[in-house]
Design a protein around this motif. Structure first.
Motif, PDB file in Angstrom:
ATOM      1  N   GLY A  30     -88.536 144.194 109.021  1.00  0.00           N
ATOM      2  CA  GLY A  30     -88.545 142.865 108.430  1.00  0.00           C
ATOM      3  C   GLY A  30     -87.736 141.805 108.949  1.00  0.00           C
ATOM      4  O   GLY A  30     -87.512 141.871 110.190  1.00  0.00           O
ATOM      5  N   GLY A  31     -87.647 140.745 108.332  1.00  0.00           N
ATOM      6  CA  GLY A  31     -87.162 139.546 108.885  1.00  0.00           C
ATOM      7  C   GLY A  31     -87.201 138.530 108.087  1.00  0.00           C
ATOM      8  O   GLY A  31     -87.881 138.559 106.781  1.00  0.00           O
ATOM      9  N   VAL A  32     -87.241 137.266 108.448  1.00  0.00           N
ATOM     10  CA  VAL A  32     -87.669 136.007 107.931  1.00  0.00           C
ATOM     11  C   VAL A  32     -88.641 135.332 108.664  1.00  0.00           C
ATOM     12  O   VAL A  32     -88.527 135.089 109.777  1.00  0.00           O
ATOM     13  N   GLN A  33     -89.573 134.664 107.804  1.00  0.00           N
ATOM     14  CA  GLN A  33     -90.468 133.965 108.470  1.00  0.00           C
ATOM     15  C   GLN A  33     -90.481 132.392 107.573  1.00  0.00           C
ATOM     16  O   GLN A  33     -90.645 132.373 106.585  1.00  0.00           O
ATOM     17  N   ILE A  34     -90.566 131.793 108.743  1.00  0.00           N
ATOM     18  CA  ILE A  34     -90.296 130.109 108.566  1.00  0.00           C
ATOM     19  C   ILE A  34     -91.437 129.462 108.987  1.00  0.00           C
ATOM     20  O   ILE A  34     -91.948 129.530 110.278  1.00  0.00           O
ATOM     21  N   THR A  35     -92.192 128.433 108.166  1.00  0.00           N
ATOM     22  CA  THR A  35     -93.225 127.699 108.580  1.00  0.00           C
ATOM     23  C   THR A  35     -92.969 126.299 108.543  1.00  0.00           C
ATOM     24  O   THR A  35     -92.286 125.842 107.486  1.00  0.00           O
ATOM     25  N   VAL A  36     -93.097 125.548 109.659  1.00  0.00           N
ATOM     26  CA  VAL A  36     -92.791 124.214 109.923  1.00  0.00           C
ATOM     27  C   VAL A  36     -93.865 123.489 110.589  1.00  0.00           C
ATOM     28  O   VAL A  36     -94.197 123.752 111.546  1.00  0.00           O
ATOM     29  N   ALA A  37     -94.406 122.496 109.699  1.00  0.00           N
ATOM     30  CA  ALA A  37     -95.600 121.794 110.282  1.00  0.00           C
ATOM     31  C   ALA A  37     -96.658 122.720 110.837  1.00  0.00           C
ATOM     32  O   ALA A  37     -97.209 122.472 111.887  1.00  0.00           O
ATOM     33  N   GLY A  38     -96.997 123.734 110.160  1.00  0.00           N
ATOM     34  CA  GLY A  38     -98.162 124.759 110.444  1.00  0.00           C
ATOM     35  C   GLY A  38     -97.719 125.548 111.472  1.00  0.00           C
ATOM     36  O   GLY A  38     -98.557 126.547 111.742  1.00  0.00           O
ATOM     37  N   THR A  39     -96.429 125.453 111.808  1.00  0.00           N
ATOM     38  CA  THR A  39     -96.148 126.417 112.843  1.00  0.00           C
ATOM     39  C   THR A  39     -95.088 127.591 112.172  1.00  0.00           C
ATOM     40  O   THR A  39     -94.156 127.188 111.457  1.00  0.00           O
ATOM     41  N   GLU A  40     -95.503 128.942 112.461  1.00  0.00           N
ATOM     42  CA  GLU A  40     -94.649 130.026 111.969  1.00  0.00           C
ATOM     43  C   GLU A  40     -93.701 130.459 112.669  1.00  0.00           C
ATOM     44  O   GLU A  40     -93.991 130.659 113.999  1.00  0.00           O
ATOM     45  N   PHE A  41     -92.514 130.902 112.135  1.00  0.00           N
ATOM     46  CA  PHE A  41     -91.537 131.360 112.966  1.00  0.00           C
ATOM     47  C   PHE A  41     -91.078 132.515 112.394  1.00  0.00           C
ATOM     48  O   PHE A  41     -90.720 132.402 111.059  1.00  0.00           O
ATOM     49  N   THR A  42     -90.970 133.458 113.090  1.00  0.00           N
ATOM     50  CA  THR A  42     -90.623 134.905 112.432  1.00  0.00           C
ATOM     51  C   THR A  42     -89.345 135.294 113.104  1.00  0.00           C
ATOM     52  O   THR A  42     -89.208 135.608 114.328  1.00  0.00           O
ATOM     53  N   LEU A  43     -88.205 135.595 112.138  1.00  0.00           N
ATOM     54  CA  LEU A  43     -87.058 135.970 112.795  1.00  0.00           C
ATOM     55  C   LEU A  43     -86.736 137.384 112.393  1.00  0.00           C
ATOM     56  O   LEU A  43     -86.830 137.645 111.198  1.00  0.00           O
ATOM     57  N   GLY A  44     -86.231 138.127 113.111  1.00  0.00           N
ATOM     58  CA  GLY A  44     -85.607 139.311 112.876  1.00  0.00           C
ATOM     59  C   GLY A  44     -84.467 139.409 112.221  1.00  0.00           C
ATOM     60  O   GLY A  44     -83.733 138.330 111.807  1.00  0.00           O
ATOM     61  N   PRO A  45     -84.072 140.472 111.627  1.00  0.00           N
ATOM     62  CA  PRO A  45     -82.713 140.542 110.774  1.00  0.00           C
ATOM     63  C   PRO A  45     -81.628 139.790 111.416  1.00  0.00           C
ATOM     64  O   PRO A  45     -80.742 139.198 111.006  1.00  0.00           O
ATOM     65  N   LEU A  46     -81.273 140.370 112.569  1.00  0.00           N
ATOM     66  CA  LEU A  46     -80.183 139.943 113.607  1.00  0.00           C
ATOM     67  C   LEU A  46     -80.482 138.351 113.771  1.00  0.00           C
ATOM     68  O   LEU A  46     -79.575 137.442 113.813  1.00  0.00           O
ATOM     69  N   GLN A  47     -81.655 138.002 114.148  1.00  0.00           N
ATOM     70  CA  GLN A  47     -82.066 136.652 114.520  1.00  0.00           C
ATOM     71  C   GLN A  47     -81.722 135.776 113.100  1.00  0.00           C
ATOM     72  O   GLN A  47     -81.253 134.907 113.305  1.00  0.00           O
ATOM     73  N   SER A  48     -82.083 136.254 112.024  1.00  0.00           N
ATOM     74  CA  SER A  48     -81.779 135.586 110.814  1.00  0.00           C
ATOM     75  C   SER A  48     -80.362 135.498 110.499  1.00  0.00           C
ATOM     76  O   SER A  48     -79.999 134.329 110.236  1.00  0.00           O
ATOM     77  N   VAL A  49     -79.488 136.554 110.745  1.00  0.00           N
ATOM     78  CA  VAL A  49     -78.144 135.995 110.441  1.00  0.00           C
ATOM     79  C   VAL A  49     -77.522 135.047 111.581  1.00  0.00           C
ATOM     80  O   VAL A  49     -76.688 134.253 111.338  1.00  0.00           O
ATOM     81  N   ILE A  50     -78.060 135.065 112.886  1.00  0.00           N
ATOM     82  CA  ILE A  50     -77.338 134.127 113.958  1.00  0.00           C
ATOM     83  C   ILE A  50     -77.893 132.695 113.373  1.00  0.00           C
ATOM     84  O   ILE A  50     -77.112 131.750 113.417  1.00  0.00           O
ATOM     85  N   ALA A  51     -79.370 132.635 112.967  1.00  0.00           N
ATOM     86  CA  ALA A  51     -79.666 131.265 112.474  1.00  0.00           C
ATOM     87  C   ALA A  51     -78.943 130.770 111.488  1.00  0.00           C
ATOM     88  O   ALA A  51     -78.475 129.360 111.235  1.00  0.00           O
ATOM     89  N   LEU A  52     -78.597 131.865 110.371  1.00  0.00           N
ATOM     90  CA  LEU A  52     -77.867 131.329 109.152  1.00  0.00           C
ATOM     91  C   LEU A  52     -76.596 130.917 109.667  1.00  0.00           C
ATOM     92  O   LEU A  52     -75.955 129.808 109.167  1.00  0.00           O
ATOM     93  N   ALA A  53     -75.607 131.432 110.578  1.00  0.00           N
ATOM     94  CA  ALA A  53     -74.520 130.980 111.007  1.00  0.00           C
ATOM     95  C   ALA A  53     -74.364 129.578 111.779  1.00  0.00           C
ATOM     96  O   ALA A  53     -73.746 128.794 111.505  1.00  0.00           O
ATOM     97  N   VAL A  54     -75.520 129.615 112.550  1.00  0.00           N
ATOM     98  CA  VAL A  54     -75.826 128.183 113.233  1.00  0.00           C
ATOM     99  C   VAL A  54     -76.002 127.159 112.246  1.00  0.00           C
ATOM    100  O   VAL A  54     -75.528 125.998 112.278  1.00  0.00           O
ATOM    101  N   LEU A  55     -76.975 127.262 111.141  1.00  0.00           N
ATOM    102  CA  LEU A  55     -77.061 126.402 110.170  1.00  0.00           C
ATOM    103  C   LEU A  55     -75.904 125.961 109.352  1.00  0.00           C
ATOM    104  O   LEU A  55     -75.559 124.782 109.248  1.00  0.00           O
ATOM    105  N   VAL A  56     -74.902 126.963 109.188  1.00  0.00           N
ATOM    106  CA  VAL A  56     -73.804 126.671 108.493  1.00  0.00           C
ATOM    107  C   VAL A  56     -73.011 125.767 109.396  1.00  0.00           C
ATOM    108  O   VAL A  56     -72.167 124.693 108.838  1.00  0.00           O
ATOM    109  N   PHE A  57     -72.830 126.122 110.571  1.00  0.00           N
ATOM    110  CA  PHE A  57     -72.008 125.064 111.525  1.00  0.00           C
ATOM    111  C   PHE A  57     -72.405 123.944 111.612  1.00  0.00           C
ATOM    112  O   PHE A  57     -71.806 122.865 111.640  1.00  0.00           O
ATOM    113  N   ALA A  58     -73.910 123.749 111.700  1.00  0.00           N
ATOM    114  CA  ALA A  58     -74.378 122.359 111.712  1.00  0.00           C
ATOM    115  C   ALA A  58     -73.926 121.406 110.568  1.00  0.00           C
ATOM    116  O   ALA A  58     -73.787 120.451 110.674  1.00  0.00           O
TER     117      ALA A  58
END
Length: 497
Positions: A30-58
């Motif tokens: 499983g993972g996280v699927q993000i659609t931005v301007a018609g483009t889909e981004f699929t993130l795995g579980p580990l990638q999702s956690v890293i992306a969340l940490a980066v978002l919080v830092f930003a």
């Protein structure tokens, strides 16, 4: 050691847990699927956690930058901010450092350096209650008394530093010799801080110099209440001040209050010789000879003194020499071997023309404790017993070159005073005069008024009749000693020897 080991183990455990969590996320489907301007981004579980940490830092970084921007705008607007507080702390640190350097320079005697540092601290700190005193003292050290005075006046306007300002101006006035203004300032300073010991001492000294005895007694009481003065010392000094208030009780215009002050002084310190003598004279003026006798006997027990004998003689001024000898028994039987007692007895017997008894009274005083007074009395005894001129003149020669014995000496500066007083006339110290033999005894002078020799008679007449001692005229005789004039009547002292 154990604490360091514990921290290492905790660190290894955290790393292990993170690694275990990462491995678990990688194995998870499983993972996280993000659609931005018609483009889909699929993130795995580990990638999702890293992306969340980066978002919080930003987001955190965005808010910090926004806060910095707002603080900068407020700083430019003049509002208090972290930046302004930073610069304030920096300026305050530099100011305190300049203040410390100024104090060190002041303690080292570098007045100009202290003044420079004080000016710098004044600009940086903007705390006049801290820097004005340094400025004033640095100005005094450099000789700029005007700036120092102006700075002390600024301190007076502040309630927190008013005492320091008044005290500083007081010291300036003392240095200038303006004792009257300094005394008023000392009174103001003591009103601000009633328990300040140095100010109490300065005020007491100025009050005694100005002969403000009532004010001095009030200050002395303040010292006692503050615990800076033992009670026995307080009683003696209070007696000295009360005695000073009573000065002049023998004058024609002496008041009843002055007489009461003398009596109070004797009550406070019965062994104080001047107080006893003055109190006795106050009782004599009141017509109470018994009270005067009691006071003088008690003081004589503490310390035989010529002034006490003079006052004792004043109790009955018109008695005969024999009556006086009999009455003086009340004193002379106390401390009969004391030198003063024996000298008094010798004087009394010389006045009564009982020269053998006068010689017996002197005994070995001349050999063991001979001073000018003893030698003079011995000359009078020899003359009265018909000794030759050579013998009489020999004793007088010894008297002229002998020390004068006990006198009023200042224990502070060792200056010899002609009479007792509450303040030393030489050094100005209070209550330092004591009856003692000086360290460097004053030698009697042949020209001194206090040592006028006995007139040995008309030498021409004696040369014609060397074997017969003719009575000398009263005009040819001078008082035996300065003390004997008060112990006996003037007419009785000036008798032929």
């Amino acid at each position: 050691m154990l604490w360091s080991l514990f921290k290492i183990l905790v660190f290894v455990a955290i790393i292990g847990l993170l690694a275990l969590g990462g491995h678990f996320l990688m194995q998870t489907s499983g993972g996280v699927q993000i659609t931005v301007a018609g483009t889909e981004f699929t993130l795995g579980p580990l990638q999702s956690v890293i992306a969340l940490a980066v978002l919080v830092f930003a987001v955190w970084l965005f808010f910090k930058l926004l806060s910095l921007l707002i603080a900068t705008l407020k700083f430019l607007n003049g509002d208090e901010t972290a930046l302004s507080r930073y610069f304030d702390r920096n300026r305050q640190q530099k100011g305190y450092q300049a203040l410390a350097d100024g104090l060190l320079a002041l303690a080292s005697g570098e007045g100009r350096v202290a003044m420079t540092k004080a000016s710098k601290a004044e600009k940086l700190l903007n705390k006049p209650e801290l820097t004005d005193l340094l400025v004033a003292q640095a100005a005094e050290m450099t000789g700029d008394t005007k700036k120092a005075s102006d700075t002390y006046k600024k301190l007076v306007t502040n309630s927190a530093t008013r005492f320091v300002g008044v005290r500083g101006i007081m010291k300036q006035k003392l240095a200038e010799g303006d004792d009257e203004t300094a005394r008023k300032l000392a009174e103001k300073a003591l009103a601000i801080k009633p328990r300040h010991e140095e100010t109490q001492d300065v005020l007491l000294n100025l009050q005694t110099k100005a002969q403000d005895w009532a004010g001095a007694r009030s200050t002395l009481t303040a010292k006692l209440k503050a615990g800076y003065l033992p009670r026995d010392v307080f009683k003696r000094r209070d007696a000295v001040l009360a005695l000073s208030e009573a000065k002049g009780i023998l004058d024609e215009g002496a008041t009843v209050e002055q007489q009461e002050r003398a009596i109070e002084a004797n009550r406070l310190s019965p062994d104080l010789v001047p107080a006893a003598a003055m109190s006795a004279r106050a009782y004599i003026a009141k017509g109470k000879p018994r009270a005067a006798t009691k006071i003088l006997k008690k003081a004589w027990e503490a310390q035989p003194h010529p002034d006490l004998a003079h006052a004792f003689a004043d109790i009955v001024p018109d008695e005969t020499p024999d009556q006086r000898i009999k009455r003086f028994t009340a004193l002379t039987r106390i401390h009969p071997e004391n030198m003063e007692t024996r000298l008094i007895l010798a004087e009394l017997n010389i006045v009564a023309e009982d020269f053998p008894e006068a010689r017996r009274a002197l005994g070995d005083v001349v050999e063991t404790q001979g001073d000018a007074r003893a030698y003079t009395l011995m000359a009078a005894v020899e003359r009265g017993e018909g000794a030759s001129d050579a013998i009489v003149q020999g004793w007088l020669a010894k008297a002229l070159n002998a020390p004068r014995g006990p006198q009023w000496v200042c224990t502070n500066c060792h200056d010899i005073q002609p009479e007792w007083g509450p303040v030393c006339q030489n050094c100005g110290s209070f209550d330092t005069l004591s009856w003692q033999t000086p360290r460097t005894p004053e030698i009697a002078s042949a020209t001194g008024v206090h040592m006028l020799p006995l007139i040995v008679g008309a030498l021409e007449d004696q040369s014609e009749e060397p074997e017969v001692m003719e009575p000398a005229d009263e005009d040819d005789v001078v008082e035996v000693t300065p003390e004997s004039a008060e112990v006996a009547d003037e007419g009785e002292v000036q008798k032929q020897a």
